[in-house]
Write an enzyme that holds these catalytic residues in place. Structure first.
Site, PDB file in Angstrom:
ATOM      1  N   HIS A 262      51.003  -7.054   1.704  1.00 23.88           N
ATOM      2  CA  HIS A 262      52.165  -6.667   2.528  1.00 23.88           C
ATOM      3  C   HIS A 262      52.705  -5.288   2.163  1.00 23.88           C
ATOM      4  O   HIS A 262      53.915  -5.068   2.145  1.00 23.88           O
ATOM      5  CB  HIS A 262      53.293  -7.708   2.391  1.00 23.88           C
ATOM      6  CG  HIS A 262      52.976  -9.006   3.053  1.00 23.88           C
ATOM      7  ND1 HIS A 262      53.097  -9.202   4.403  1.00 23.88           N
ATOM      8  CD2 HIS A 262      52.489 -10.170   2.547  1.00 23.88           C
ATOM      9  CE1 HIS A 262      52.724 -10.443   4.709  1.00 23.88           C
ATOM     10  NE2 HIS A 262      52.351 -11.045   3.608  1.00 23.88           N
TER      11      HIS A 262
ATOM     12  N   ASP B 124      52.768 -12.983  -1.952  1.00 26.15           N
ATOM     13  CA  ASP B 124      52.175 -13.913  -0.982  1.00 26.15           C
ATOM     14  C   ASP B 124      51.030 -13.283  -0.216  1.00 26.15           C
ATOM     15  O   ASP B 124      50.925 -12.064  -0.107  1.00 26.15           O
ATOM     16  CB  ASP B 124      53.245 -14.385   0.021  1.00 26.15           C
ATOM     17  CG  ASP B 124      53.898 -13.212   0.738  1.00 26.15           C
ATOM     18  OD1 ASP B 124      54.171 -12.184   0.075  1.00 26.15           O
ATOM     19  OD2 ASP B 124      54.144 -13.308   1.953  1.00 26.15           O
ATOM     20  N   GLU B 125      50.174 -14.137   0.290  1.00 26.23           N
ATOM     21  CA  GLU B 125      49.149 -13.781   1.276  1.00 26.23           C
ATOM     22  C   GLU B 125      48.326 -12.554   0.895  1.00 26.23           C
ATOM     23  O   GLU B 125      48.230 -11.609   1.675  1.00 26.23           O
ATOM     24  CB  GLU B 125      49.802 -13.533   2.648  1.00 26.23           C
ATOM     25  CG  GLU B 125      50.515 -14.742   3.209  1.00 26.23           C
ATOM     26  CD  GLU B 125      51.014 -14.508   4.627  1.00 26.23           C
ATOM     27  OE1 GLU B 125      50.615 -15.255   5.526  1.00 26.23           O
ATOM     28  OE2 GLU B 125      51.821 -13.570   4.819  1.00 26.23           O
ATOM     29  N   VAL B 126      47.740 -12.576  -0.290  1.00 28.41           N
ATOM     30  CA  VAL B 126      46.897 -11.440  -0.670  1.00 28.41           C
ATOM     31  C   VAL B 126      45.482 -11.688  -0.164  1.00 28.41           C
ATOM     32  O   VAL B 126      44.871 -12.717  -0.453  1.00 28.41           O
ATOM     33  CB  VAL B 126      46.897 -11.247  -2.201  1.00 28.41           C
ATOM     34  CG1 VAL B 126      46.059 -10.036  -2.569  1.00 28.41           C
ATOM     35  CG2 VAL B 126      48.323 -11.091  -2.699  1.00 28.41           C
TER      36      VAL B 126
END
Lengths: 581, 581
Positions: free
Chosen positions: B314, B374-376
């Site tokens: 992100h 988050d969400e790597v």
């Protein structure tokens, strides 16, 4: 240089000086971008690629910003500066309407403000003012630009109607633009288009490109329904909706003014209807003056106001101010104290309705009156012994659809006698196929499969139809649901060309269960604009949501710039964000 | 007469002088109405019916209007008039905070305006003014009413933190109210409650009923996340959200300030981050002064500001202003020109992060910093030969979760060294269970079944948890979806009492894909208020949506009256509709 090539499949990147939302990279934009020049039916691929390259190199502004897309649009790289100090609207020498034409005089002033927002907001550096303060006379060095408007008919003091032409031709040259239309209503559409062609460069200067447009709507009836019964909408919220409707070229405001929860229309003849049936008898009503204001505001924007007084169902609020109008429901042999639909068994019902619709037909000048007729629950009628006796007397047996048909026939006859065209929800046709041929049917139910079947059946019966089913915009869901409104194919049903001509248009419905002035605008815009393009533009040129996306994003930023609280389509930004917080 | 009876199941009809929405009939309201007097754990049915009858007969206003519902509330039929001409806030003689206390002085003035909107909007007929203009001295004949506020600690110049008490006791007597709290933050909550107890009768006179309240929050952490990266939110929109948060007793503003699409935070140390990474380097940024304004506005309302600088994923927008920060992705042997997450293989990354977080830790006074995590997406790391070489060197093999854990460990250590508590999204725990014990985990994924499992697992490991998964309020659907936010049972997972204490609270997340200043407020309120009651009030007293409905409708009308563009829950109206169109 005029790009006279027809190029429906050709995309250009929006110029960086526009309200573009940079979540899509420049490269991606070139791919999913927008049409620069369109003429229906012709595509010249190799030319387009060449054109695309040229336009990318020049960083050119083009006419992609016009929403809904005009039928034919030829635009050029050549651009002309516009100075708000030397910009004029005027009437062409051959125009039937001249200065003093209320609709166009007001539109000229309005569009001046819309075209030059910086200037009119006082942020413009008025160089000339200084000179004038010094007492010296200042001759403008700015090159003049005049938009010359000509119309064939002087309908300045009339109302738009179901056969009003909205066709216009717009040509932008050096120093002037020529806008020609049959009616003032067409001229209004052309002014809107012109206003969307004007843009500012990075230094704030205004420009318009050399452009040629021939334009007309695909459908005659392009409506928005607002429901002012489930929640009251302040007049200001309605006026603002009319403003935004004009920006998307909608032309019918379907005013679902009363329903079960409240009766805000203040009747001259039956004042108790609102004094007892409105949420509040003073603050939550529409006075005669409010209604006139709405109709006048709409007229000035070429918008018809189509009132709906829905019956015999959806009338709970009517019963509060009009005794004996609703059917008393029975529990066994005694009245239960609750009431059902309008009582179709009493002569007084029809006397009341005739008087009410006489008033309505005078207050609302439009030739259409919407009579509703949807979702009638028979259980209360069934429970009432007098209604059952009436059924026997009339020979309806126990078929309550016959009773409903009888009622609607009477109401439609009342409307016809007042020289008004009735429009009714599809339910009326579903149980009663022999209604007068000039009645317009309004489809609101079902999936594409079912509304296509309904379109076939109704048009086969020779009836005119308005399609609302795919545009119930009060239904929300997460994500880019405007795709659903954009990809509707209203004429994709089986039927002859003659049948298809009977589909007079479509309507976006904003029912009010969950909507009032707090969330109306962001819920309506720009989602309704997706439907607007479907109803105005050529479907072949506007069938791709990926191509529409950056154009609609751009148009949404224009709405925000104009003070319309239109919500974002996706990640990104506008150059001028909403400032109304 | 004090209704000292405990009556958790007892309902009364809202008095007709309130902002009630009359779609529910009086009879129905009596059924689905609201609690008049509650004390947890006790129910006396027969007394309640008696009470209900009495209250209905008296047309009594009661304390049902307080949202979120206080822990213990005893209210009476006895009511006291309040005159805005003779109404005062003051400090109790034993109070540690006195006049000059910034937080309370400002709150007194603010709540005066909220309590007497008619008076302060200038619509009040100021009889006394005339006398004063005549030069005659006017002694008020109105009976004085004073709200006496006492706090145990003088924390007027500090910030609320994770252990601040928000407990307060409020007693309303004839002519005065006594508000006692441990901290000024608790006093703020009590002032909010008091303001909601005041009502106007049909003639516009203000009243408050004899009331006794003991109140405290169920959860310490009651947050709202705003995402200012996917769309920029003007400072004014954030400040207005903070106002509305205080009305629902939220106490944490989780500022998801940067993300992939844009970097609006103007860093002192790295100004290029916003000048290159924001949507626009001047108009779409938060200056240091903007940030201070937000923090100060929040502090005055007892709200913590928890900044999130999410990494290593992100972070696309970070890369624009900070070369070599992001991982270059490879296509085969050569860089593809695109970039992935933060590059965890370079020492310069950690130097940059240490410097940035040093600044952030000074700018944001809160003891928590949210580090994201988050969400790597591993694909870019996998493609990069230098990253792969680093993996080998570190002995991670091909397990990229180890690389991610290594990165987060470093970032958490940086934060710890700055004496800040880290809060991270659940992903970090999912791949790396041995993170420092004082780290707070933030659950955002899944259905109840999966977040209950996560709550069990995390608290079993002794970690503190904030639950966000059930309150992703950016997800919209048609209808009364506030039910979903209201009926969450945050502690309904299998675990010991000790484990349940580790759930420090919950958070409403308003991610920004489809939200900016045009639709933030109606999308957030009153839906977030449903979550607010879940996080503040006793679950046993507030588990029924039908009982909550009229109370929340009433509270929503209060929000509208206070200028918050809160959308309607269902058909109906407010006495004072939204006037901001």
């Amino acid at each position: 240089m005029i790009l006279s090539v027809s190029c429906g499949l050709c995309h250009v990147t929006p110029a960086p000086d526009r309200n573009s939302c940079p979540t899509v990279s420049a490269g991606e934009k070139a791919e999913i971008g927008v049409m620069s020049a369109v003429r229906s039916g012709q595509h010249t691929r190799p030319m387009c690629f060449l054109l695309l390259l040229m336009i990318l190199q020049l960083g050119l502004h083009t006419a992609e910003g016009v929403w809904p897309l005009p039928q034919t649009l030829i635009s050029s790289t050549e651009r002309f500066p516009l100075s708000p100090q030397a910009f004029y609207f005027g009437y062409g020498s051959q125009s039937a309407a001249r200065q003093g034409c209320s609709v166009l005089d007001a539109a000229f002033k309005r569009y001046f403000y819309l075209i030059f927002p910086d200037y009119t907001s006082g942020r413009w550096n008025l160089f000339s003012d200084k000179n004038e303060k010094d007492g010296t006379l200042r001759f403008s060095v700015d090159k003049q630009f005049t938009v010359e408007v000509s119309v064939d008919h002087d309908d300045c003091d009339g109302y738009p109607n179901e056969s009003s032409s909205e066709r216009y031709n717009l040509s932008v040259f050096s120093g002037r633009a020529s806008l020609k239309a049959v009616t003032v209503w067409g001229a209004l559409r052309g002014l809107e288009t012109f206003s969307q062609l004007v843009y500012q460069d990075d230094f704030g200067s205004y420009f318009v490109n050399k452009t040629d447009i021939e334009d007309f709507p695909r459908f005659q009836f392009r409506g928005i329904l607002l429901d002012t019964s489930r929640h009251y909408l302040p007049v200001q919220a309605i006026l603002k909706t009319l403003d935004a409707m004009a920006y998307s070229k909608f032309n019918v405001f379907h005013w679902h003014i009363v329903d079960d929860p409240s009766f805000p229309y203040q009747s001259r003849t039956f004042p108790d209807l609102s004094s007892k049936g409105a949420f509040h008898p003073m603050t939550h009503i529409y006075t005669q003056s409010d209604v006139r204001r709405v109709i006048s505001h709409a007229r000035m924007r070429g918008i018809r106001v189509l009132p709906e007084f829905d019956s015999p169902g959806h009338t709970k609020s009517w019963g509060k101010g009009q005794p004996d109008l609703l059917t008393p429901c029975y529990k066994g042999d005694i009245p239960s104290g609750t009431f059902g639909p309008v009582n179709p068994a009493l002569p007084s019902t029809y006397q009341f309705m005739a008087t009410l619709f006489k008033e309505v037909s005078v207050v609302f000048p439009d030739s259409f009156i919407h009579l509703g007729g949807d979702e009638v629950n028979f259980s209360c009628w069934k429970s009432n012994p007098y209604v059952r006796a009436f059924m026997q007397k009339m020979g309806f047996g126990s078929d309550f659809t016959k009773l409903e048909a009888f009622y609607m026939e009477n109401i439609i006859n009342i409307t016809s006698a007042l020289n008004k065209t009735s429009i009714v929800w599809q339910d009326v046709f579903d149980y009663h196929e022999r209604i007068p041929k000039d009645t317009v049917l309004h489809i609101w139910k079902g999936t594409p499969a079912s509304y296509y079947a309904e379109l076939s059946r109704m048009t086969k019966a020779g009836m005119r139809v308005v399609l609302a089913a795919p545009w119930y915009i009060n239904h929300i869901s997460y994500g880019q649901d405007w795709h659903n409104y954009y990809t509707v194919q209203p004429l994709n049903f089986s039927g002859t060309e003659e049948q298809k001509k009977l589909v007079i248009g479509g309507e976006v419905c904003m029912w009010g269960e969950y909507v009032d002035a707090t969330n109306l605008t962001p819920r309506l815009w720009p989602r309704a604009s997706a439907a607007a393009e479907r109803l105005w533009s050529d479907e072949k040129q506007t069938s791709n949501v990926d191509k529409a996306f950056p154009r609609l994003q751009d148009f949404r930023c224009k709405l925000v710039r104009r003070g319309i609280q239109a919500e974002p389509l996706y990640v990104g930004h506008c150059k001028q964000e909403y400032q109304g917080v």
